[in-house]
Design an enzyme around this catalytic site. Structure first.
Site, PDB file in Angstrom:
ATOM      1  N   CYS A  78     -31.064 -38.002 -39.211  1.00  0.00           N
ATOM      2  CA  CYS A  78     -29.812 -37.222 -39.092  1.00  0.00           C
ATOM      3  C   CYS A  78     -28.650 -37.942 -39.853  1.00  0.00           C
ATOM      4  O   CYS A  78     -28.472 -39.065 -39.255  1.00  0.00           O
ATOM      5  CB  CYS A  78     -29.646 -36.722 -37.973  1.00  0.00           C
ATOM      6  SG  CYS A  78     -28.043 -35.876 -37.342  1.00  0.00           S
ATOM      7  N   GLU A 137       7.970 -42.640  -0.536  1.00  0.00           N
ATOM      8  CA  GLU A 137       6.456 -42.108   0.105  1.00  0.00           C
ATOM      9  C   GLU A 137       5.675 -41.363  -1.319  1.00  0.00           C
ATOM     10  O   GLU A 137       6.507 -41.017  -2.275  1.00  0.00           O
ATOM     11  CB  GLU A 137       6.532 -41.082   1.001  1.00  0.00           C
ATOM     12  CG  GLU A 137       7.254 -41.576   2.286  1.00  0.00           C
ATOM     13  CD  GLU A 137       7.261 -40.565   3.198  1.00  0.00           C
ATOM     14  OE1 GLU A 137       6.902 -39.312   3.151  1.00  0.00           O
ATOM     15  OE2 GLU A 137       8.163 -40.823   4.288  1.00  0.00           O
ATOM     16  N   LYS A 168       4.095 -38.494  -3.149  1.00  0.00           N
ATOM     17  CA  LYS A 168       4.319 -37.018  -3.223  1.00  0.00           C
ATOM     18  C   LYS A 168       2.861 -36.520  -3.047  1.00  0.00           C
ATOM     19  O   LYS A 168       2.158 -36.600  -4.449  1.00  0.00           O
ATOM     20  CB  LYS A 168       5.101 -36.274  -4.043  1.00  0.00           C
ATOM     21  CG  LYS A 168       5.408 -34.888  -3.942  1.00  0.00           C
ATOM     22  CD  LYS A 168       6.501 -34.532  -4.678  1.00  0.00           C
ATOM     23  CE  LYS A 168       6.948 -32.882  -4.305  1.00  0.00           C
ATOM     24  NZ  LYS A 168       5.799 -31.878  -4.267  1.00  0.00           N
ATOM     25  N   CYS A 194     -29.822 -34.181 -30.740  1.00  0.00           N
ATOM     26  CA  CYS A 194     -30.427 -34.004 -32.129  1.00  0.00           C
ATOM     27  C   CYS A 194     -31.727 -34.621 -32.011  1.00  0.00           C
ATOM     28  O   CYS A 194     -31.719 -35.785 -31.821  1.00  0.00           O
ATOM     29  CB  CYS A 194     -29.446 -34.150 -33.216  1.00  0.00           C
ATOM     30  SG  CYS A 194     -30.322 -34.455 -34.547  1.00  0.00           S
ATOM     31  N   CYS A 242     -28.457 -31.862 -39.572  1.00  0.00           N
ATOM     32  CA  CYS A 242     -29.537 -32.317 -40.233  1.00  0.00           C
ATOM     33  C   CYS A 242     -30.659 -31.099 -39.808  1.00  0.00           C
ATOM     34  O   CYS A 242     -31.597 -31.124 -40.492  1.00  0.00           O
ATOM     35  CB  CYS A 242     -30.235 -33.531 -39.774  1.00  0.00           C
ATOM     36  SG  CYS A 242     -30.726 -33.481 -38.191  1.00  0.00           S
ATOM     37  N   LYS A 284       9.272 -36.659  -9.670  1.00  0.00           N
ATOM     38  CA  LYS A 284       8.005 -35.988 -10.116  1.00  0.00           C
ATOM     39  C   LYS A 284       7.519 -37.019 -11.384  1.00  0.00           C
ATOM     40  O   LYS A 284       8.138 -37.567 -12.188  1.00  0.00           O
ATOM     41  CB  LYS A 284       7.955 -34.770 -10.424  1.00  0.00           C
ATOM     42  CG  LYS A 284       8.559 -33.713  -9.374  1.00  0.00           C
ATOM     43  CD  LYS A 284       7.532 -33.164  -8.653  1.00  0.00           C
ATOM     44  CE  LYS A 284       6.464 -32.416  -9.406  1.00  0.00           C
ATOM     45  NZ  LYS A 284       6.684 -30.895  -8.798  1.00  0.00           N
ATOM     46  N   ASP A 296       6.935 -24.581 -13.466  1.00  0.00           N
ATOM     47  CA  ASP A 296       8.204 -25.254 -13.339  1.00  0.00           C
ATOM     48  C   ASP A 296       9.233 -24.848 -14.575  1.00  0.00           C
ATOM     49  O   ASP A 296      10.453 -24.465 -14.346  1.00  0.00           O
ATOM     50  CB  ASP A 296       8.193 -26.643 -13.543  1.00  0.00           C
ATOM     51  CG  ASP A 296       7.354 -27.046 -11.922  1.00  0.00           C
ATOM     52  OD1 ASP A 296       7.427 -26.504 -11.066  1.00  0.00           O
ATOM     53  OD2 ASP A 296       6.843 -28.172 -11.849  1.00  0.00           O
ATOM     54  N   CYS A 327     -29.588 -28.847 -35.044  1.00  0.00           N
ATOM     55  CA  CYS A 327     -28.512 -29.871 -35.025  1.00  0.00           C
ATOM     56  C   CYS A 327     -27.436 -29.249 -36.447  1.00  0.00           C
ATOM     57  O   CYS A 327     -28.238 -29.118 -37.432  1.00  0.00           O
ATOM     58  CB  CYS A 327     -28.907 -31.129 -35.517  1.00  0.00           C
ATOM     59  SG  CYS A 327     -27.767 -32.450 -36.082  1.00  0.00           S
ATOM     60  N   TYR A 359       3.750 -36.971   7.381  1.00  0.00           N
ATOM     61  CA  TYR A 359       5.069 -37.696   6.837  1.00  0.00           C
ATOM     62  C   TYR A 359       6.316 -37.372   7.450  1.00  0.00           C
ATOM     63  O   TYR A 359       7.238 -37.684   6.993  1.00  0.00           O
ATOM     64  CB  TYR A 359       5.101 -37.296   5.283  1.00  0.00           C
ATOM     65  CG  TYR A 359       4.960 -35.797   4.836  1.00  0.00           C
ATOM     66  CD1 TYR A 359       5.927 -34.979   5.316  1.00  0.00           C
ATOM     67  CD2 TYR A 359       3.982 -35.394   4.149  1.00  0.00           C
ATOM     68  CE1 TYR A 359       5.776 -33.715   5.044  1.00  0.00           C
ATOM     69  CE2 TYR A 359       3.892 -34.196   3.783  1.00  0.00           C
ATOM     70  CZ  TYR A 359       5.004 -33.121   4.231  1.00  0.00           C
ATOM     71  OH  TYR A 359       4.912 -31.905   4.111  1.00  0.00           O
ATOM     72  N   SER A 401      11.558 -27.194   1.392  1.00  0.00           N
ATOM     73  CA  SER A 401      10.961 -27.835   0.435  1.00  0.00           C
ATOM     74  C   SER A 401      11.888 -28.957   0.013  1.00  0.00           C
ATOM     75  O   SER A 401      12.713 -29.353   0.673  1.00  0.00           O
ATOM     76  CB  SER A 401      10.902 -26.712  -0.774  1.00  0.00           C
ATOM     77  OG  SER A 401      10.558 -27.087  -1.926  1.00  0.00           O
ATOM     78  N   LEU A 402      11.431 -29.575  -1.083  1.00  0.00           N
ATOM     79  CA  LEU A 402      11.932 -30.729  -1.460  1.00  0.00           C
ATOM     80  C   LEU A 402      12.723 -30.384  -2.990  1.00  0.00           C
ATOM     81  O   LEU A 402      12.171 -29.797  -3.852  1.00  0.00           O
ATOM     82  CB  LEU A 402      11.109 -31.935  -1.812  1.00  0.00           C
ATOM     83  CG  LEU A 402      10.642 -32.735  -0.803  1.00  0.00           C
ATOM     84  CD1 LEU A 402       9.346 -33.573  -0.825  1.00  0.00           C
ATOM     85  CD2 LEU A 402      11.788 -33.371   0.135  1.00  0.00           C
ATOM     86  N   ASP A 458       1.112 -26.348 -13.018  1.00  0.00           N
ATOM     87  CA  ASP A 458       2.508 -26.349 -12.393  1.00  0.00           C
ATOM     88  C   ASP A 458       3.365 -26.670 -13.432  1.00  0.00           C
ATOM     89  O   ASP A 458       4.517 -26.047 -13.293  1.00  0.00           O
ATOM     90  CB  ASP A 458       2.460 -27.737 -11.520  1.00  0.00           C
ATOM     91  CG  ASP A 458       1.621 -27.344  -9.934  1.00  0.00           C
ATOM     92  OD1 ASP A 458       1.104 -25.968  -9.981  1.00  0.00           O
ATOM     93  OD2 ASP A 458       1.300 -28.194  -9.296  1.00  0.00           O
ATOM     94  N   ASP A 465      -0.448 -34.176  -3.272  1.00  0.00           N
ATOM     95  CA  ASP A 465      -0.634 -32.883  -3.986  1.00  0.00           C
ATOM     96  C   ASP A 465      -1.663 -31.973  -3.358  1.00  0.00           C
ATOM     97  O   ASP A 465      -2.883 -32.059  -3.439  1.00  0.00           O
ATOM     98  CB  ASP A 465      -0.978 -32.837  -5.383  1.00  0.00           C
ATOM     99  CG  ASP A 465      -0.844 -31.770  -6.277  1.00  0.00           C
ATOM    100  OD1 ASP A 465      -0.228 -31.099  -5.805  1.00  0.00           O
ATOM    101  OD2 ASP A 465      -1.187 -31.703  -7.424  1.00  0.00           O
TER     102      ASP A 465
HETATM  103  S1  IVH Z   1       8.702 -34.171   3.369  1.00  0.00           S
HETATM  104  C1  IVH Z   1      12.026 -31.351   4.482  1.00  0.00           C
HETATM  105  N1  IVH Z   1       7.185 -35.829   2.219  1.00  0.00           N
HETATM  106  O1  IVH Z   1       6.031 -31.358  -1.250  1.00  0.00           O
HETATM  107  C2  IVH Z   1      11.191 -32.077   3.487  1.00  0.00           C
HETATM  108  N2  IVH Z   1       6.705 -33.591   1.608  1.00  0.00           N
HETATM  109  O2  IVH Z   1       7.885 -30.031  -2.539  1.00  0.00           O
HETATM  110  C3  IVH Z   1       9.723 -31.841   3.927  1.00  0.00           C
HETATM  111  N3  IVH Z   1       4.977 -33.237  -0.032  1.00  0.00           N
HETATM  112  O3  IVH Z   1       6.232 -28.923   1.182  1.00  0.00           O
HETATM  113  C4  IVH Z   1       8.775 -32.473   3.204  1.00  0.00           C
HETATM  114  N4  IVH Z   1       4.343 -35.345  -0.019  1.00  0.00           N
HETATM  115  O4  IVH Z   1       3.977 -30.100   0.938  1.00  0.00           O
HETATM  116  C5  IVH Z   1       7.338 -34.493   2.268  1.00  0.00           C
HETATM  117  N5  IVH Z   1       5.734 -37.488   1.464  1.00  0.00           N
HETATM  118  C6  IVH Z   1       6.098 -36.178   1.428  1.00  0.00           C
HETATM  119  C7  IVH Z   1       5.383 -35.338   0.852  1.00  0.00           C
HETATM  120  C8  IVH Z   1       5.787 -34.256   0.936  1.00  0.00           C
HETATM  121  C9  IVH Z   1       4.147 -34.077  -0.271  1.00  0.00           C
HETATM  122  C10 IVH Z   1       5.116 -32.004  -0.158  1.00  0.00           C
HETATM  123  C11 IVH Z   1       5.297 -30.781   1.096  1.00  0.00           C
HETATM  124  C12 IVH Z   1       6.441 -30.120   0.829  1.00  0.00           C
HETATM  125  C13 IVH Z   1       6.451 -30.268  -0.542  1.00  0.00           C
HETATM  126  C14 IVH Z   1       7.807 -30.075  -1.335  1.00  0.00           C
END
Ligand code: IVH
Length: 682
Positions: free
Chosen positions: A444, A121, A123, A438, A423, A326, A38, A420, A237, A88-89, A34, A125
């Site tokens: 040795c 919270e 995050k 060995c 030796c 992150k 990124d 080995c 979440y 996404s976030l 990742d 994976d």
């Molecule tokens: S909230 C509108 N909360 O992160 C916001 N996402 O990079 C919706 N993820 O697609 C997401 N832990 O798959 C939220 N505590 C958490 C999360 C979380 C993991 C993931 C999720 C999202 C991605 C965004």
């Protein structure tokens, strides 16, 4: 840059991203970590920002839902359209970005005084999913797909939710709504992942690179029976669409509601106040990261008030009311410069990859273990290959996969040696043929050197000045053949070593002499009996009190000692049965090694801190001197600065540079909670 070149570069970056998106989302088989993905996104976004004339709606940076957050829906599942897009976030790596985020939030909601209430919270994976319940029953589950359209995975989700496809009547007053959409993350716990890979390996099937991929592969199975056999978990979440009930007015209450309906919500979520609360939470989870039962790649902060969430709204890709903070990457790309074979103290043969140095998991790594010949074959790793290395916590860095598309021409498969390398004795196999050893024993030179290095080490006989290089010289020059020979060395002999000053020779001679007076526990540990570490050596010493007591006990008697199991008992017995080992011990004792008797009642309570060097930093709930006393009573040496000799750093609130240094050096960090737990364990 010339505009033609620039255009070429932008197109190339977009193509790379498309390719990696395809591997990640469609094949569930990513090729790069990742962190590398990124970086490509960052480079492309920067170019597109700088040269708006090259922006395009087709760019992977522009796709709704974010490039890496969803991915295209595949053609094998039926399609689901999300009534509210799954966004996404925004990601942040630096504290400054979080400070900006909080400032923007306060400006936009016009909060002049006080702090914003956030919910922090982990995050997780894994993979985002949407679950729709009608009148309390699960009717649809979907992946996020590209954020607007996902894949229908209802059947598979039923197996993940097991008994939880019907909502519980809430203890809270809100009735079960006609339609309730809950969003969450499907993931695989680390222990489940390890077990799955073990059984895949056993069955001769493909193993997974990491828990996220295993979860993705498991969830997107056409046959729900296969999904059922994959140990997946979910934490919810967020709420999505709600019809027929008034949703709670804060995110915190939403999570509590979701939980009360019987769906899993992580206990790690926490209401926090303002920027300070967010950053303290980040630090707390970063410290806990390696001991959590699942992978997290950061934390998420969410504005709790829903009216504020609504007024903050969304950008094209992500909400303005949330931010992901992150953690540093634990996987990185690098190159294999060489593959070498290491021979350990007991002859264990380990292949080691010498790497182009790379910063990963908080330190620069230049070696990674390849475990054994089978692993080399499985990975088909070759000198010159580009690979992904992983370093998580205190675990030895390892090569997780080879990037085959980057393999240079003319590489050769690695041939595991039959003899080995030191030796030339034949290599023999144990443990279902996986552990290579060995067969040269102490004949040795590699084993000889390792056992002498171990004997002299800090936690064993503690012979200052007898480092790895000196031991190599002494063995190479045939001045010593075993550990007992150390005590027959004269100052003149030591001084005759290359690059050895007279003063250092005298010091080393004295250090060797001084080491003759030691404790039984140190001596037992120094002998290097397989399976006998420091703690076991101390247990033996505390229970049996003398060397004769240890050597004259039967396997059965040894097993009567608490914490000594059958394998350890057998190993101890076998060690003392070897005539060669008895000879060396006799030589050591007649050279004057003198073992002080352990006190029967130990003054220091035994704990993980016994004999360890510990540094305290930051503000703890107790005073500094109280903490110091506690540690000392548990056998620790408390020092003030962090170095590579530090075993633990205990961090309180607002810990500064010492915590950073500990991280750089890879020293284990304990927060106050874990510190107290260990102290109370004593
Ligand atoms: S909230 C509108 N909360 O992160 C916001 N996402 O990079 C919706 N993820 O697609 C997401 N832990 O798959 C939220 N505590 C958490 C999360 C979380 C993991 C993931 C999720 C999202 C991605 C965004």
């Amino acid at each position: 840059m010339m505009s033609k070149n620039l255009r070429k570069k932008i197109i190339a970056l977009r193509e790379q991203l498309e390719y990696h998106n395809y591997r990640y989302y469609v094949l569930d088989d990513p090729e790069i970590p990742d962190s590398a993905y990124d970086r490509i996104i960052k480079t492309l976004t920067a170019l597109e920002d700088k040269y708006p004339e090259w922006q395009s709606d087709d760019s992977p940076t522009q796709k709704v839902g974010g490039p890496k957050a969803g991915g295209p829906a595949s053609k094998t599942f039926s399609e689901v359209v999300h009534s509210i897009p799954m966004r996404s976030l925004s990601n942040a790596f630096e504290e400054a970005e979080i400070i900006n985020f909080d400032r923007r939030v306060r400006e936009l909601v016009e909060l002049n005084k006080g702090e914003v209430d956030y919910v922090a919270e982990p995050k997780l994976d894994g993979l985002a999913v949407s679950l729709i319940f009608e009148n309390g029953w699960l009717v649809q589950a979907a992946t996020r797909g590209d954020g607007r359209r996902g894949e229908n995975i209802t059947h598979n989700m039923r197996t993940v939710l097991r008994g939880k496809t019907q909502l519980k009547t809430s203890r809270l007053s809100v009735p079960i709504p006609e339609v309730l959409e809950v969003r969450g993350e499907v993931f695989m716990r680390r222990d489940d992942f390890a077990a799955l890979n073990r059984s895949q390996k056993k069955a001769g099937l493909k193993t997974f690179v990491n828990p996220r991929n295993a979860a993705a592969g498991g969830l997107r199975q056409l046959d729900p029976a296969v999904t059922a056999s994959r140990p997946l978990s979910i934490y919810c979440y967020a709420l999505g669409e709600v019809v027929g009930a008034k949703p709670p007015n804060t995110h915190l209450k939403s999570l509590k509601w979701i939980k009360s309906l019987g769906l899993p919500v992580t206990d790690l979520m926490k209401p926090v106040k303002g920027i300070a609360g967010c950053l303290a939470y980040y630090q707390q989870l970063l410290n806990q990261r390696d001991t959590l039962p699942f992978d997290i790649d950061g934390v998420v902060y969410k504005v709790s008030r829903i009216d504020w969430q609504n007024s903050l709204g969304f950008t094209a890709k992500a909400p303005r009311w949330a931010m992901a903070h992150k953690f540093p990457a634990q996987e990185e790309m690098t190159r294999i410069d060489n593959i070498e074979i290491q021979v350990g103290r007991t002859g264990a043969i380990t292949p080691v990859a010498r790497l182009k140095p790379v910063f990963v998991g908080g330190v620069t790594v230049s070696n990674a273990t390849l475990h054994n010949g089978e692993e080399i074959q499985r990975l088909d790793v070759r000198v010159g290959d580009s690979v992904i290395v992983r370093r998580a916590g205190d675990v030895i860095p390892e090569v997780v996969s080879v990037m085959l598309s980057k393999r240079p021409k003319n590489t050769k498969a690695f041939k595991f040696p039959k003899k080995c390398p030191v030796c030339k004795s034949p290599i023999v196999y144990e443990g279902e043929g996986v552990i290579a050893r060995c067969s040269g024993g102490l004949f040795c030179d590699a084993q000889k050197k390792q056992s002498i290095k171990h004997f002299a080490s800090r936690k064993a006989m503690d012979i200052e000045g007898l480092g790895d290089q000196r031991v190599d010289q002494l063995v190479n020059d045939k001045m010593i053949g075993d550990v007992a020979d150390l005590y027959t060395l004269t100052v003149e002999q030591i001084a005759s070593l290359e690059r050895m000053a007279e003063k250092s020779a005298a010091n080393l001679f004295e250090a060797i002499k001084k080491s003759k007076n030691t404790t039984l526990a140190r001596f037992l540990y120094a002998l290097g009996i397989p399976l006998v570490g420091e703690t076991t050596a101390e247990t033996l010493s505390d229970s049996l009190l003398t060397l004769d007591g240890v050597t004259n006990n039967s396997e059965q008697q040894l097993q009567n000692i608490p914490d000594i199991g059958p394998m350890v008992a057998r190993s101890i017995n076998t060690f003392f049965e070897q005539p060669h080992n008895r000879e060396v011990i006799d030589k050591l004792l007649s050279a004057g090694v003198n073992l002080t008797k352990p006190e029967k009642a130990k003054t220091a309570m035994h704990s993980i801190f016994s004999g360890k060097t510990v540094v305290l930093t930051g503000t703890l709930g107790m005073s500094r001197s109280e903490a110091k006393n506690l540690l000392q009573s548990r056998g620790a040496k408390v020092t003030s600065s962090v170095s590579k000799n530090t075993d633990y750093v205990i961090v309180g609130q607002d810990a500064g540079s010492k915590a950073d240094k500990a991280e750089q050096l890879g020293v284990e960090i304990l927060d106050e909670k874990r510190f107290l737990a260990q102290v109370n364990n004593a």
